[in-house]
Design a protein around this motif. Structure first.
Motif, mmCIF file in Angstrom:
data_model
loop_
_atom_site.group_PDB
_atom_site.id
_atom_site.type_symbol
_atom_site.label_atom_id
_atom_site.label_comp_id
_atom_site.label_asym_id
_atom_site.label_seq_id
_atom_site.Cartn_x
_atom_site.Cartn_y
_atom_site.Cartn_z
ATOM 1 N N SER A 171 0.307 -1.555 0.149
ATOM 2 C CA SER A 171 -0.069 0.157 -0.162
ATOM 3 C C SER A 171 1.122 1.260 0.281
ATOM 4 N N ASN A 172 0.383 2.123 -0.384
ATOM 5 C CA ASN A 172 0.937 3.580 -0.751
ATOM 6 C C ASN A 172 1.108 4.250 0.683
ATOM 7 N N VAL A 173 2.267 3.941 0.999
ATOM 8 C CA VAL A 173 3.475 4.513 1.963
ATOM 9 C C VAL A 173 3.136 6.485 2.412
ATOM 10 N N ALA A 174 3.852 6.673 1.778
ATOM 11 C CA ALA A 174 3.925 8.488 1.285
ATOM 12 C C ALA A 174 3.329 8.853 0.126
ATOM 13 N N ALA A 175 3.389 9.341 -0.071
ATOM 14 C CA ALA A 175 3.246 10.264 -1.332
ATOM 15 C C ALA A 175 4.147 11.592 -1.776
ATOM 16 N N LEU A 176 4.015 12.009 -2.773
ATOM 17 C CA LEU A 176 5.807 13.224 -3.122
ATOM 18 C C LEU A 176 5.153 14.197 -3.425
ATOM 19 N N ASP A 177 5.311 15.455 -2.471
ATOM 20 C CA ASP A 177 4.513 16.411 -1.805
ATOM 21 C C ASP A 177 4.772 17.809 -2.956
ATOM 22 N N ALA A 178 6.254 17.580 -2.858
ATOM 23 C CA ALA A 178 6.748 18.116 -4.445
ATOM 24 C C ALA A 178 6.822 17.696 -5.332
ATOM 25 N N PRO B 292 10.676 6.929 3.686
ATOM 26 C CA PRO B 292 9.312 6.457 3.249
ATOM 27 C C PRO B 292 9.605 5.610 1.707
ATOM 28 N N SER B 293 8.355 4.466 1.760
ATOM 29 C CA SER B 293 8.069 4.189 0.938
ATOM 30 C C SER B 293 6.964 5.134 -0.392
ATOM 31 N N PHE B 294 7.110 5.211 -1.449
ATOM 32 C CA PHE B 294 6.496 6.038 -2.498
ATOM 33 C C PHE B 294 6.201 5.439 -3.589
ATOM 34 N N ARG B 295 5.618 3.646 -2.659
ATOM 35 C CA ARG B 295 4.804 2.651 -4.484
ATOM 36 C C ARG B 295 3.310 3.460 -4.402
ATOM 37 N N ALA B 296 3.038 3.407 -5.456
ATOM 38 C CA ALA B 296 1.561 3.797 -5.551
ATOM 39 C C ALA B 296 1.080 1.964 -4.659
ATOM 40 N N ASP B 297 -0.654 2.098 -4.682
ATOM 41 C CA ASP B 297 -1.124 1.087 -4.132
ATOM 42 C C ASP B 297 -2.262 0.540 -5.266
ATOM 43 N N VAL B 298 -1.656 -0.582 -6.337
ATOM 44 C CA VAL B 298 -2.016 -1.360 -6.883
ATOM 45 C C VAL B 298 -3.097 -2.050 -6.677
ATOM 46 N N CYS B 299 -3.094 -3.639 -5.506
ATOM 47 C CA CYS B 299 -4.042 -4.165 -5.511
ATOM 48 C C CYS B 299 -5.575 -4.144 -5.993
ATOM 49 N N GLU B 300 -6.306 -2.984 -6.132
ATOM 50 C CA GLU B 300 -7.214 -2.716 -6.744
ATOM 51 C C GLU B 300 -7.093 -3.348 -8.205
ATOM 52 N N ARG B 301 -5.994 -2.692 -8.738
ATOM 53 C CA ARG B 301 -6.369 -2.745 -9.880
ATOM 54 C C ARG B 301 -6.283 -4.236 -10.329
ATOM 55 N N HIS C 208 11.319 1.228 -2.187
ATOM 56 C CA HIS C 208 10.609 3.009 -2.528
ATOM 57 C C HIS C 208 9.792 3.418 -3.733
ATOM 58 N N PHE C 209 9.958 2.824 -4.517
ATOM 59 C CA PHE C 209 9.216 3.573 -5.635
ATOM 60 C C PHE C 209 8.679 2.136 -6.577
ATOM 61 N N ASP C 210 7.342 2.761 -7.750
ATOM 62 C CA ASP C 210 7.162 2.031 -8.777
ATOM 63 C C ASP C 210 7.812 1.599 -9.605
ATOM 64 N N ILE C 211 8.809 2.338 -9.976
ATOM 65 C CA ILE C 211 9.455 2.284 -11.417
ATOM 66 C C ILE C 211 11.122 2.782 -10.689
ATOM 67 N N SER C 212 12.001 2.058 -11.546
ATOM 68 C CA SER C 212 13.426 2.185 -11.586
ATOM 69 C C SER C 212 14.227 1.930 -13.120
ATOM 70 N N MET C 213 13.809 3.776 -13.170
ATOM 71 C CA MET C 213 14.179 4.294 -14.709
ATOM 72 C C MET C 213 15.623 3.932 -14.597
ATOM 73 N N GLU C 214 16.567 2.592 -15.666
ATOM 74 C CA GLU C 214 17.727 3.011 -15.068
ATOM 75 C C GLU C 214 18.190 2.320 -16.821
ATOM 76 N N TYR C 215 19.730 1.967 -16.706
ATOM 77 C CA TYR C 215 19.682 0.559 -18.276
ATOM 78 C C TYR C 215 20.331 -0.681 -17.416
ATOM 79 N N TRP C 216 19.847 -0.760 -16.366
ATOM 80 C CA TRP C 216 20.023 -1.732 -16.320
ATOM 81 C C TRP C 216 19.634 -3.207 -16.636
ATOM 82 N N SER C 217 20.795 -4.658 -16.082
ATOM 83 C CA SER C 217 20.645 -5.309 -16.887
ATOM 84 C C SER C 217 19.882 -6.521 -16.003
ATOM 85 N N ARG C 218 18.753 -7.464 -17.148
ATOM 86 C CA ARG C 218 18.197 -8.237 -15.990
ATOM 87 C C ARG C 218 18.520 -9.463 -15.920
#
Length: 229
Positions: free
Chosen positions: A1-8, A22-31, A131-141
């Motif tokens: 679940s969403n623990v915190a929101a990015l106010d800025a 804190p964690s900024f992950r969105a709650d997508v359980c309902e989706r 802590h975040f929904d998406i890590s945008m970086e050139y990660w190797s799988r």
């Protein structure tokens, strides 16, 4: 679940492995529940969500083509002739297709240097997705990262090791060239290789000749064998 929101709109130069963040992950359980019940279609699963994104603010040349903020700590405006970065283009296109927003909830972290800590890039990735929904970086799988529960989308950068060669026509493939083994190097390189082998052989022959305990008959009876063997 969403623990915190990015106010800025964003936080610039966030320290990696910040324990107080804190964690900024969105709650997508309902989706996800609606998706399993076929109440919504997969292309609409992220419609209207604000997904948190963390990426790296690269200050150096070449790397800043991926992502870098302007002097005011904002995303560069392409309408002013400034290139916002490759990551921005990808995220904007994904947001357009998925119907979600990310520009109001992203974080720019400072570049990670493994030598300055006892952490690895896998540790960094694990911390970011916690802590975040998406890590945008050139990660190797890798299997190690997937075993941590990290999900990788379709890649835009292939870092696998492959063997490449020049494309040839069907006629060239059918033609047998007995000198094809010479193609990896230019003629000058092969000449240098031959001269180095010859010079090292002559040096070895001379050293053996100066050695009193050698077999002198082989030095004079079989000089070529002495040079190369």
């Amino acid at each position: 679940s969403n623990v915190a929101a990015l106010d800025a709109p964003m936080l610039a130069n966030v320290s990696n492995f910040n324990a107080s963040l804190p964690s900024f992950r969105a709650d997508v359980c309902e989706r996800q529940r609606l998706l399993y019940q076929d109440s919504i279609n997969l292309p609409d699963a992220l419609q209207g969500l604000n997904l948190s994104v963390i990426t790296t603010n690269y200050p150096r040349a070449h790397e800043n083509l991926m992502f870098s903020l302007n002097d005011n700590g904002e995303i560069k405006d392409s309408q002013k002739g400034l290139y916002p970065g490759f990551y921005v283009q990808i995220l904007d296109e994904l947001a357009k297709r998925g119907g979600f927003d990310w520009r109001g909830s992203f974080v720019a972290s400072s570049p990670f240097i493994p030598e300055d800590s006892n952490k690895t890039f896998t540790d960094l990735l694990s911390w970011q997705v916690d802590h975040f929904d998406i890590s945008m970086e050139y990660w190797s799988r890798s299997t190690d990262r997937m075993s941590l529960g990290i999900s990788f989308p379709e890649h835009f950068y292939d870092s696998s090791i492959i063997l490449v060669g020049s494309q040839r026509s069907k006629e060239e493939i059918r033609t047998l060239d007995i000198w094809s083994f010479l193609t990896p190097f230019e003629q000058s390189v092969w000449l240098y290789i031959f001269l180095s082998v010859l010079l090292s052989g002559m040096t070895y022959w001379l050293l053996e000749k100066l050695n009193n305990s050698n077999d002198e008959r082989s030095l004079f009876d079989k000089p070529m064998a002495t040079l190369f063997f």
